[in-house]
Design a protein around this motif. Sequence first.
Motif, PDB file in Angstrom:
ATOM      1  N   HIS A  47     -26.419 -44.934  96.051  1.00  0.00           N
ATOM      2  CA  HIS A  47     -27.767 -44.633  95.577  1.00  0.00           C
ATOM      3  C   HIS A  47     -27.669 -43.816  94.279  1.00  0.00           C
ATOM      4  CE1 HIS A  47     -28.249 -45.380  99.918  1.00  0.00           C
ATOM      5  NE2 HIS A  47     -29.449 -45.833  99.606  1.00  0.00           N
ATOM      6  N   ASP A  48     -27.686 -44.508  93.162  1.00  0.00           N
ATOM      7  CA  ASP A  48     -27.541 -43.845  91.866  1.00  0.00           C
ATOM      8  C   ASP A  48     -28.644 -42.821  91.612  1.00  0.00           C
ATOM      9  OD1 ASP A  48     -25.301 -45.337  91.381  1.00  0.00           O
ATOM     10  OD2 ASP A  48     -26.336 -46.853  90.174  1.00  0.00           O
ATOM     11  N   SER A  49     -29.863 -43.136  92.043  1.00  0.00           N
ATOM     12  CA  SER A  49     -30.980 -42.220  91.816  1.00  0.00           C
ATOM     13  C   SER A  49     -30.790 -40.919  92.582  1.00  0.00           C
ATOM     14  CB  SER A  49     -32.301 -42.876  92.236  1.00  0.00           C
ATOM     15  OG  SER A  49     -32.273 -43.245  93.611  1.00  0.00           O
ATOM     16  N   LEU A  50     -30.169 -41.004  93.739  1.00  0.00           N
ATOM     17  CA  LEU A  50     -29.906 -39.804  94.532  1.00  0.00           C
ATOM     18  C   LEU A  50     -28.843 -38.943  93.852  1.00  0.00           C
ATOM     19  CD1 LEU A  50     -30.662 -38.390  97.185  1.00  0.00           C
ATOM     20  CD2 LEU A  50     -28.784 -39.614  98.286  1.00  0.00           C
ATOM     21  N   MET A  51     -27.817 -39.585  93.315  1.00  0.00           N
ATOM     22  CA  MET A  51     -26.784 -38.858  92.578  1.00  0.00           C
ATOM     23  C   MET A  51     -27.389 -38.158  91.367  1.00  0.00           C
ATOM     24  SD  MET A  51     -23.497 -38.124  92.123  1.00  0.00           S
ATOM     25  CE  MET A  51     -22.460 -39.364  92.907  1.00  0.00           C
ATOM     26  N   GLN A  52     -28.265 -38.852  90.651  1.00  0.00           N
ATOM     27  CA  GLN A  52     -28.905 -38.270  89.486  1.00  0.00           C
ATOM     28  C   GLN A  52     -29.770 -37.085  89.866  1.00  0.00           C
ATOM     29  OE1 GLN A  52     -28.232 -39.117  86.379  1.00  0.00           O
ATOM     30  NE2 GLN A  52     -29.586 -37.505  85.606  1.00  0.00           N
ATOM     31  N   ALA A  53     -30.462 -37.180  91.007  1.00  0.00           N
ATOM     32  CA  ALA A  53     -31.315 -36.090  91.469  1.00  0.00           C
ATOM     33  C   ALA A  53     -30.479 -34.850  91.809  1.00  0.00           C
ATOM     34  CB  ALA A  53     -32.120 -36.533  92.686  1.00  0.00           C
ATOM     35  N   VAL A  54     -29.312 -35.057  92.405  1.00  0.00           N
ATOM     36  CA  VAL A  54     -28.421 -33.934  92.739  1.00  0.00           C
ATOM     37  C   VAL A  54     -27.953 -33.239  91.460  1.00  0.00           C
ATOM     38  CG1 VAL A  54     -26.145 -33.351  93.675  1.00  0.00           C
ATOM     39  CG2 VAL A  54     -27.666 -34.865  94.954  1.00  0.00           C
ATOM     40  N   LEU A  55     -27.589 -34.017  90.452  1.00  0.00           N
ATOM     41  CA  LEU A  55     -27.125 -33.437  89.190  1.00  0.00           C
ATOM     42  C   LEU A  55     -28.262 -32.726  88.447  1.00  0.00           C
ATOM     43  CD1 LEU A  55     -24.793 -36.326  87.977  1.00  0.00           C
ATOM     44  CD2 LEU A  55     -24.119 -34.120  88.944  1.00  0.00           C
ATOM     45  N   GLU A  56     -29.458 -33.259  88.530  1.00  0.00           N
ATOM     46  CA  GLU A  56     -30.602 -32.598  87.901  1.00  0.00           C
ATOM     47  C   GLU A  56     -30.914 -31.276  88.592  1.00  0.00           C
ATOM     48  OE1 GLU A  56     -33.757 -35.418  87.973  1.00  0.00           O
ATOM     49  OE2 GLU A  56     -32.946 -36.643  86.331  1.00  0.00           O
ATOM     50  N   ALA A  57     -30.754 -31.239  89.914  1.00  0.00           N
ATOM     51  CA  ALA A  57     -30.974 -29.986  90.645  1.00  0.00           C
ATOM     52  C   ALA A  57     -29.956 -28.935  90.227  1.00  0.00           C
ATOM     53  CB  ALA A  57     -30.882 -30.245  92.153  1.00  0.00           C
ATOM     54  N   TRP A  58     -28.709 -29.376  90.025  1.00  0.00           N
ATOM     55  CA  TRP A  58     -27.666 -28.447  89.571  1.00  0.00           C
ATOM     56  C   TRP A  58     -27.983 -27.920  88.173  1.00  0.00           C
ATOM     57  CZ3 TRP A  58     -24.253 -29.876  85.467  1.00  0.00           C
ATOM     58  CH2 TRP A  58     -23.277 -28.917  85.178  1.00  0.00           C
ATOM     59  N   ALA A  59     -28.419 -28.817  87.278  1.00  0.00           N
ATOM     60  CA  ALA A  59     -28.760 -28.405  85.919  1.00  0.00           C
ATOM     61  C   ALA A  59     -29.915 -27.409  85.933  1.00  0.00           C
ATOM     62  CB  ALA A  59     -29.119 -29.632  85.079  1.00  0.00           C
ATOM     63  N   ALA A  60     -30.871 -27.615  86.815  1.00  0.00           N
ATOM     64  CA  ALA A  60     -31.989 -26.680  86.931  1.00  0.00           C
ATOM     65  C   ALA A  60     -31.509 -25.311  87.398  1.00  0.00           C
ATOM     66  CB  ALA A  60     -33.036 -27.228  87.898  1.00  0.00           C
ATOM     67  N   ALA A  61     -30.553 -25.303  88.312  1.00  0.00           N
ATOM     68  CA  ALA A  61     -30.016 -24.031  88.804  1.00  0.00           C
ATOM     69  C   ALA A  61     -29.326 -23.255  87.698  1.00  0.00           C
ATOM     70  CB  ALA A  61     -29.045 -24.290  89.962  1.00  0.00           C
ATOM     71  N   LEU A  62     -28.648 -23.952  86.781  1.00  0.00           N
ATOM     72  CA  LEU A  62     -27.979 -23.273  85.675  1.00  0.00           C
ATOM     73  C   LEU A  62     -28.982 -22.641  84.718  1.00  0.00           C
ATOM     74  CD1 LEU A  62     -24.973 -25.568  84.628  1.00  0.00           C
ATOM     75  CD2 LEU A  62     -25.063 -23.756  86.337  1.00  0.00           C
ATOM     76  N   ARG A  63     -30.164 -23.230  84.625  1.00  0.00           N
ATOM     77  CA  ARG A  63     -31.167 -22.706  83.701  1.00  0.00           C
ATOM     78  C   ARG A  63     -31.901 -21.482  84.250  1.00  0.00           C
ATOM     79  NH1 ARG A  63     -32.437 -28.257  83.241  1.00  0.00           N
ATOM     80  NH2 ARG A  63     -34.379 -27.961  84.394  1.00  0.00           N
ATOM     81  N   VAL A  64     -31.777 -21.254  85.534  1.00  0.00           N
ATOM     82  CA  VAL A  64     -32.485 -20.137  86.165  1.00  0.00           C
ATOM     83  C   VAL A  64     -31.688 -18.853  85.982  1.00  0.00           C
ATOM     84  CG1 VAL A  64     -33.221 -19.153  88.368  1.00  0.00           C
ATOM     85  CG2 VAL A  64     -33.677 -21.549  87.858  1.00  0.00           C
ATOM     86  N   GLU A  65     -32.344 -17.813  85.535  1.00  0.00           N
ATOM     87  CA  GLU A  65     -31.698 -16.512  85.407  1.00  0.00           C
ATOM     88  C   GLU A  65     -31.638 -15.838  86.772  1.00  0.00           C
ATOM     89  OE1 GLU A  65     -33.539 -14.091  82.507  1.00  0.00           O
ATOM     90  OE2 GLU A  65     -33.325 -15.537  80.871  1.00  0.00           O
ATOM     91  N   ALA A  66     -30.490 -15.217  87.051  1.00  0.00           N
ATOM     92  CA  ALA A  66     -30.311 -14.539  88.336  1.00  0.00           C
ATOM     93  C   ALA A  66     -31.085 -13.226  88.337  1.00  0.00           C
ATOM     94  CB  ALA A  66     -28.827 -14.283  88.598  1.00  0.00           C
ATOM     95  N   THR A  67     -32.168 -13.178  89.096  1.00  0.00           N
ATOM     96  CA  THR A  67     -32.979 -11.964  89.201  1.00  0.00           C
ATOM     97  C   THR A  67     -33.144 -11.606  90.674  1.00  0.00           C
ATOM     98  OG1 THR A  67     -34.936 -13.393  89.087  1.00  0.00           O
ATOM     99  CG2 THR A  67     -34.267 -12.294  87.054  1.00  0.00           C
ATOM    100  N   PRO A  68     -32.661 -10.424  91.102  1.00  0.00           N
ATOM    101  CA  PRO A  68     -32.679 -10.043  92.516  1.00  0.00           C
ATOM    102  C   PRO A  68     -34.056 -10.051  93.158  1.00  0.00           C
ATOM    103  CG  PRO A  68     -31.281  -8.566  91.245  1.00  0.00           C
ATOM    104  CD  PRO A  68     -32.022  -9.416  90.260  1.00  0.00           C
ATOM    105  N   ASP A  69     -35.118  -9.867  92.365  1.00  0.00           N
ATOM    106  CA  ASP A  69     -36.454  -9.787  92.951  1.00  0.00           C
ATOM    107  C   ASP A  69     -37.087 -11.157  93.150  1.00  0.00           C
ATOM    108  OD1 ASP A  69     -36.512 -10.137  90.211  1.00  0.00           O
ATOM    109  OD2 ASP A  69     -38.502  -9.233  90.001  1.00  0.00           O
ATOM    110  N   ARG A  70     -36.384 -12.218  92.823  1.00  0.00           N
ATOM    111  CA  ARG A  70     -36.906 -13.568  92.978  1.00  0.00           C
ATOM    112  C   ARG A  70     -36.450 -14.169  94.304  1.00  0.00           C
ATOM    113  NH1 ARG A  70     -40.565 -15.964  89.168  1.00  0.00           N
ATOM    114  NH2 ARG A  70     -40.207 -14.993  87.143  1.00  0.00           N
ATOM    115  N   SER A  71     -37.273 -15.048  94.856  1.00  0.00           N
ATOM    116  CA  SER A  71     -36.908 -15.708  96.109  1.00  0.00           C
ATOM    117  C   SER A  71     -35.731 -16.650  95.925  1.00  0.00           C
ATOM    118  CB  SER A  71     -38.110 -16.491  96.659  1.00  0.00           C
ATOM    119  OG  SER A  71     -38.525 -17.488  95.731  1.00  0.00           O
ATOM    120  N   SER A  72     -35.502 -17.077  94.674  1.00  0.00           N
ATOM    121  CA  SER A  72     -34.399 -18.001  94.398  1.00  0.00           C
ATOM    122  C   SER A  72     -33.079 -17.284  94.130  1.00  0.00           C
ATOM    123  CB  SER A  72     -34.746 -18.867  93.178  1.00  0.00           C
ATOM    124  OG  SER A  72     -34.911 -18.054  92.028  1.00  0.00           O
ATOM    125  N   HIS A  73     -33.068 -15.965  94.280  1.00  0.00           N
ATOM    126  CA  HIS A  73     -31.857 -15.209  93.982  1.00  0.00           C
ATOM    127  C   HIS A  73     -30.672 -15.704  94.813  1.00  0.00           C
ATOM    128  CE1 HIS A  73     -29.117 -11.992  93.091  1.00  0.00           C
ATOM    129  NE2 HIS A  73     -29.157 -11.521  94.323  1.00  0.00           N
TER     130      HIS A  73
END
Length: 318
Positions: A47-73
Amino acid sequence: MDMAIDQEGATETASADALHKRVYVAMSVVAAIRGCLEFIPLWLSEHDSLMQAVLEAWAAALRVEATPDRSSHLARPMLVEHVVCSLLQATRAMANPPALLFKLLEVAGRSSEIVDTSFVFRYVWDDLVVQWSIAKRREILGAFLPRLADNSVSDESNAIVLQHLINPMVATVFTLPNIALASSPGGAAASDVATLSPEQRGAELLRAPILSLIHQRGWQAHMTSGSQPMVASKASVRLELVQLSSILIRHASTAVADLRKDVIKFGWLFIRNDDIMIKNASYVLVAQFIAAFDTPPKIILQAYSSLLKAHQVESRFL
């Protein structure tokens, strides 16, 4: 004016909030995908689209700044870990196709400051680099070298693959005691080359079109007819290419003898580089060249004189 600035700030805040929420949701989704791969190892490959979605999720994680007060920390490193592990599972299940293997190394290398990815590099070394036949190494080189001229591939990605796969893979051809020329369908060695000299191993590894690709994508691509190298790649890629060149000159000088003029031009240009790591690696390359080939005394004296003038502490060991 102040109102416009406030509106712009509110828009940026909303965008950042949306990205953090996306990472939080993606963490749960990729965790589920990782669990499914335990039972259906080839799921991503089918499933190529699933692979692409996984890589896009990883790229999004790299763009997020690590902030302890965020739920995504905590979600951010967990998402990255799930992506790395999922790619490793898929790569193993698919018998290490070059494109996916390169992407796995890029993801692991760029994620190393967020989570521990050393297990990926151990896998690459233990299961691939020290196990592959020369034929398999040629296949990997043939798949990688065109990437050096591909504008869609980042220099950071190429540098990571060179450092963790290509250079070790080439170096071990000459240093490991037993390497197969090729592998049988069952994976057993068809014939080993323990009795072959390093030069013979090098000749086998660099058979056409591999040496020509190294010449075009590595040495020629970084040179002009003038005195300055072309800006064909970032410093990290140049450093790895200089080190690859040193490996080839040291162990397979006969195989590259016809191209030695371009090799010494390549090394000599980077001796003038401002980056001390590249400069020192280039001195090593020039020294390997002098040891391997008959070199005009003028070049030897110039190299020695430049070393004597080097004032950096990092250069003294040379």
